[in-house]
Design a protein around this motif. Structure first.
Motif, PDB file in Angstrom:
ATOM      1  N   PHE A 410      -2.707   4.532 -10.850  1.00  0.00           N
ATOM      2  CA  PHE A 410      -3.152   5.145  -9.590  1.00  0.00           C
ATOM      3  C   PHE A 410      -3.598   4.067  -8.597  1.00  0.00           C
ATOM      4  N   MET A 413      -0.671   2.265  -7.257  1.00  0.00           N
ATOM      5  CA  MET A 413       0.088   3.073  -6.299  1.00  0.00           C
ATOM      6  C   MET A 413      -0.614   3.083  -4.947  1.00  0.00           C
ATOM      7  N   GLU A 414      -1.943   3.119  -4.995  1.00  0.00           N
ATOM      8  CA  GLU A 414      -2.706   3.118  -3.752  1.00  0.00           C
ATOM      9  C   GLU A 414      -2.597   1.779  -3.035  1.00  0.00           C
ATOM     10  N   ASN A 416      -0.429  -1.005  -3.818  1.00  0.00           N
ATOM     11  CA  ASN A 416       0.880  -1.643  -3.685  1.00  0.00           C
ATOM     12  C   ASN A 416       2.012  -0.667  -3.389  1.00  0.00           C
ATOM     13  N   GLY A 417       1.704   0.618  -3.424  1.00  0.00           N
ATOM     14  CA  GLY A 417       2.771   1.597  -3.233  1.00  0.00           C
ATOM     15  C   GLY A 417       3.724   1.634  -4.408  1.00  0.00           C
ATOM     16  N   SER A 418       3.245   1.225  -5.586  1.00  0.00           N
ATOM     17  CA  SER A 418       4.064   1.238  -6.795  1.00  0.00           C
ATOM     18  C   SER A 418       3.147   1.353  -8.008  1.00  0.00           C
ATOM     19  N   PRO A 419       3.555   2.100  -9.016  1.00  0.00           N
ATOM     20  CA  PRO A 419       2.700   2.199 -10.199  1.00  0.00           C
ATOM     21  C   PRO A 419       2.547   0.866 -10.934  1.00  0.00           C
ATOM     22  N   TRP A 420       3.467  -0.051 -10.678  1.00  0.00           N
ATOM     23  CA  TRP A 420       3.322  -1.394 -11.246  1.00  0.00           C
ATOM     24  C   TRP A 420       2.723  -2.303 -10.184  1.00  0.00           C
ATOM     25  N   PHE A 422       3.005  -4.879  -8.340  1.00  0.00           N
ATOM     26  CA  PHE A 422       3.764  -5.929  -7.654  1.00  0.00           C
ATOM     27  C   PHE A 422       3.636  -5.718  -6.155  1.00  0.00           C
ATOM     28  N   PRO A 423       3.671  -6.777  -5.375  1.00  0.00           N
ATOM     29  CA  PRO A 423       3.532  -6.604  -3.922  1.00  0.00           C
ATOM     30  C   PRO A 423       4.778  -5.965  -3.300  1.00  0.00           C
ATOM     31  N   ALA A 424       4.542  -5.168  -2.283  1.00  0.00           N
ATOM     32  CA  ALA A 424       5.639  -4.481  -1.603  1.00  0.00           C
ATOM     33  C   ALA A 424       6.637  -5.482  -1.010  1.00  0.00           C
ATOM     34  N   ARG A 427       9.906  -6.064  -2.878  1.00  0.00           N
ATOM     35  CA  ARG A 427      10.737  -4.907  -3.215  1.00  0.00           C
ATOM     36  C   ARG A 427      12.238  -5.156  -3.130  1.00  0.00           C
TER      37      ARG A 427
END
Lengths: 436, 261
Positions: A410, A413-414, A416-420, A422-424, A427
């Motif tokens: 969570f 996701m908040e 990095n915008g990903s459940p893992w 890693f930086p956006a 991508r």
């Protein structure tokens, strides 16, 4: 005359008692939150026709389906005889329909007897599968005590009612042969005529006693059974119809968004909110059955505990605690507790217990993969995942009790915008050095 | 290459035909990245002008939603919808059935209605419309391949045919698992299980499923979901069969066919 009065009293009493419990049941189900099927009315009827009337999904299991069809059609056919029995009881007549129907009456008695025989066989097959060959789905952890007893009571009652009609018809035929009033020669009875030779040695008065006793036992049995149904998994014979009518035909992959959450999130993001979507102060997700929708509660009362859901559940198959059938049975047990409370006090104001915690544990609901196999397997369109998801929503959004690893996802996701984590910015790395 | 970010497309004053929704797995996971590369090679081969959001893409919110966190889900969804609207996106293709399902079924209620395809559907569409030309000399393979239905493509959205049609068209000899199509067994990753430890039990779900797939004797397992890919690969390793049995996405199988022709 006395027997007519007795009959009217019993009939009115039984129907009134049944009506009371149906209203109580309705009141209990409507404790649930609002729900509306997204389907147009025509599509709802077609869905009910396909799934409940024609039992489309029963066919997934051919043997059970065949036996179920027999009992279903047998129930409908024998109801014609029951209608006549009720009329005879009220009017003090004997086989009142015979003179009106003529040869059709013969067809009716033949059909009834054929189906009585088939129902008998089907009920024996079901008893065999349940108690002797031990189909695994009838013997999971939640199937101890009352549930298997309930199932056996239903099947033995069916056998008992069939035998009552059988003996009634057999005695009737011997009496018809002797020209005893009011046993005039009507009807054709292909099955019970096979046992008439064994009854022919009895005196006329004994035969009348047998015939009358069987008649009364049968109708009293039916009225007793009618009043047993509201407390039994057998409710599906009625509720399968509204349940398949109201079930959403949307793809099972779709999970609705909570409108009160939308209002809050839109405000946080500075997006325009629609008028009237004021954030309600209701609980997010479900802690108790009253937080579920009435359709979830109807699901629980419709469930006949066949266990097809549990048999295909990946969590159950691999030994996790989750059983979709238990989710429905727990929901119903909790509702029954509330229903008894309403029966005693006339209203519901809580008792400090809840579905989540007192009946269903977090371990069960966290084992679900939302694969929807249970939803696909249910012959009457019950949606176990819907209940599981609402319990999860309560655990996460109200009680903040998500498993640790999920909390980490969570946060990511908040941030990095990903459940893992890693930086956006990285991508599109996979697409670097791609050449045409 | 006919693909670039939507920002780059917009800067050039153009719009691509499709937005490829890459998803977090194919963005960051080494194995899933190979699937993304295979898929865009196929798009290039078919002459499809495609775009990605790149750094502007965020998780669709599926794991948050399935974990019961509707706030986080809607936060991500509403932001993604804003982005998609800014670029006037109409057609989206996803290589992840979880992204596909969320975009297709759950975004419309939040104001984001798009035409959403799973890559198996889109590839089949490209083959049928003659844009993706498979070599005419493709003969049927000797080895057997088994397709593992992803829950959110199959049961979740009723698509069983497209992935099988694509594979058959590519000369793949398909076999079916005992539990297949609408009764296919889950790989164990859905419902946010991918991001948590499994609950206590006799066995892990991916082991149960992989054993079933391996028992058919198939030498290749085809998948259509990055989570299934991870779970089934782990299952194959657990069985010590990673030298004998390949786990490939349908896009990778198709690319192989194009290359080997």
């Amino acid at each position: 005359m006395i027997s007519q009065i007795a009959f009217v009293l019993v009939l009115v009493g039984a129907v009134a008692l049944f009506a009371y419990h149906v209203r109580l049941l309705r009141k209990t189900i409507l404790l649930g939150r609002p729900y509306e099927s997204p389907a147009p009315v025509r599509q709802r009827w077609l869905q009910m026709l396909r799934v409940a009337v024609f039992q489309q999904r029963m066919m997934d299991k051919p043997i059970a389906s065949a036996a179920h069809w027999v009992i279903y059609v047998g129930f409908l056919v024998v109801n014609l005889e029951v209608a006549e029995i009720v009329l005879d009881g009220l009017l003090g007549t004997h086989r009142v329909l015979a003179p009106f129907l003529g040869s059709v009456y013969d067809a009716m008695t033949v059909a009834a007897e054929v189906f009585l025989g088939l129902v008998f066989v089907a009920a024996v097959i079901f008893l065999w599968r349940r108690n002797v060959s031990k189909v695994p789905r009838f013997h999971t952890a939640e199937m101890r005590g009352w549930p298997p007893l309930d199932a056996n009571i239903i099947l033995w009652t069916e056998i008992f009612l069939v035998l009552a009609l059988f003996f009634m018809n057999a005695a009737d035929q011997v009496l018809q042969g002797r020209g005893v009033e009011p046993y005039s020669k009507v009807g054709t009875f292909p099955l019970s005529q096979l046992v008439t030779p064994f009854l022919s040695g009895l005196s006329t008065s004994s035969l009348v006693v047998i015939e009358r006793t069987a008649w009364w036992v049968h109708i009293l049995g039916i009225l007793a059974f009618l009043n047993y149904i509201p407390f039994s998994k057998h409710l599906h014979i009625f509720l399968a119809f509204p349940n398949t009518y109201y079930a959403s035909p949307e793809p099972p992959g779709k999970l609705r968004s909570l409108p009160q959450v939308t209002a809050v999130v839109k405000e946080a993001l500075g997006l325009p909110t629609e008028n009237g979507t004021q954030a309600e102060a209701s609980t997010l997700g479900a802690k108790d059955v009253t937080d579920l929708t009435w359709k979830n509660l109807l699901d629980a009362y419709t469930c006949t505990e066949c266990g097809r859901c549990t048999a295909v559940c990946p969590a159950h198959i691999t030994g996790k605690k989750l059983s979709p059938r238990k989710i429905l049975m727990d929901t119903r047990d909790r509702l029954e507790e509330i229903k008894r409370h309403i029966h005693r006090t006339g209203k519901w104001e809580g008792d400090g217990k809840a579905l989540l915690g007192d009946y269903i544990t977090p371990e069960e609901i966290w084992a679900c993969t939302t694969c929807n196999a249970c939803v696909r397997a249910c012959p009457v369109l019950i949606h176990p995942v819907s209940i599981i998801m609402q319990l999860r929503q309560y655990l996460v959004m109200e009680a903040s009790q998500a498993p640790e690893t999920l909390n980490a996802a969570f946060v990511s996701m908040e941030n990095n915008g990903s459940p893992w984590a890693f930086p956006a910015a990285e991508r599109a790395k996979w697409a670097e050095n791609l050449t045409a | 290459m006919a693909g670039k970010t939507l920002a780059a497309w917009a800067a050039a004053g153009e719009k691509p035909e499709i937005l490829y929704w890459v998803g977090c797995a194919a963005s960051y996971d080494d194995r899933a990245q190979r699937v993304a590369r295979a898929f865009v090679q196929l798009l290039d081969a078919a002459g499809v002008r495609w775009g990605i959001l790149g750094p502007e893409e965020a998780c669709t919110g599926d794991p948050a939603k399935r974990a019961g966190h509707d706030f986080l889900f809607q936060m991500l969804a509403l932001q993604n919808i804003q982005t998609l609207r800014t670029y006037e996106v109409q057609r989206i293709v996803a290589t992840c059935p979880h992204c596909f399902n969320t975009l297709k079924n759950e975004y419309p209620d939040l104001g984001g209605a798009f035409e959403v395809w799973h890559h198996s559907q889109y590839l089949w569409h490209l083959i049928q419309t003659g844009r993706l030309r498979l070599p005419p000399s493709l003969s049927q393979e000797e080895v057997e391949t088994i397709f593992h239905d992803p829950c959110y493509l199959g049961r979740g959205n009723g698509e069983y045919e497209a992935p099988r049609a694509v594979l058959r068209q590519a000369g793949v000899r398909l076999v079916e698992a005992p539990r297949s199509r609408d009764f296919a067994l889950c790989c164990g990753a859905g419902g946010a299980q991918m991001f948590k430890e499994p609950e206590p039990g006799r066995k892990d779900i991916n082991i149960e499923r992989t054993e079933e797939l391996l028992a058919t004797g198939a030498q290749r397992i085809a998948v259509g979901c990055p989570f299934c890919m991870t779970m089934i690969r782990d299952g194959v390793k657990h069985a010590g069969k990673e030298q004998k049995v390949e786990v490939l996405d349908i896009a990778e199988i198709l690319v192989e066919k194009l290359k080997n022709s």
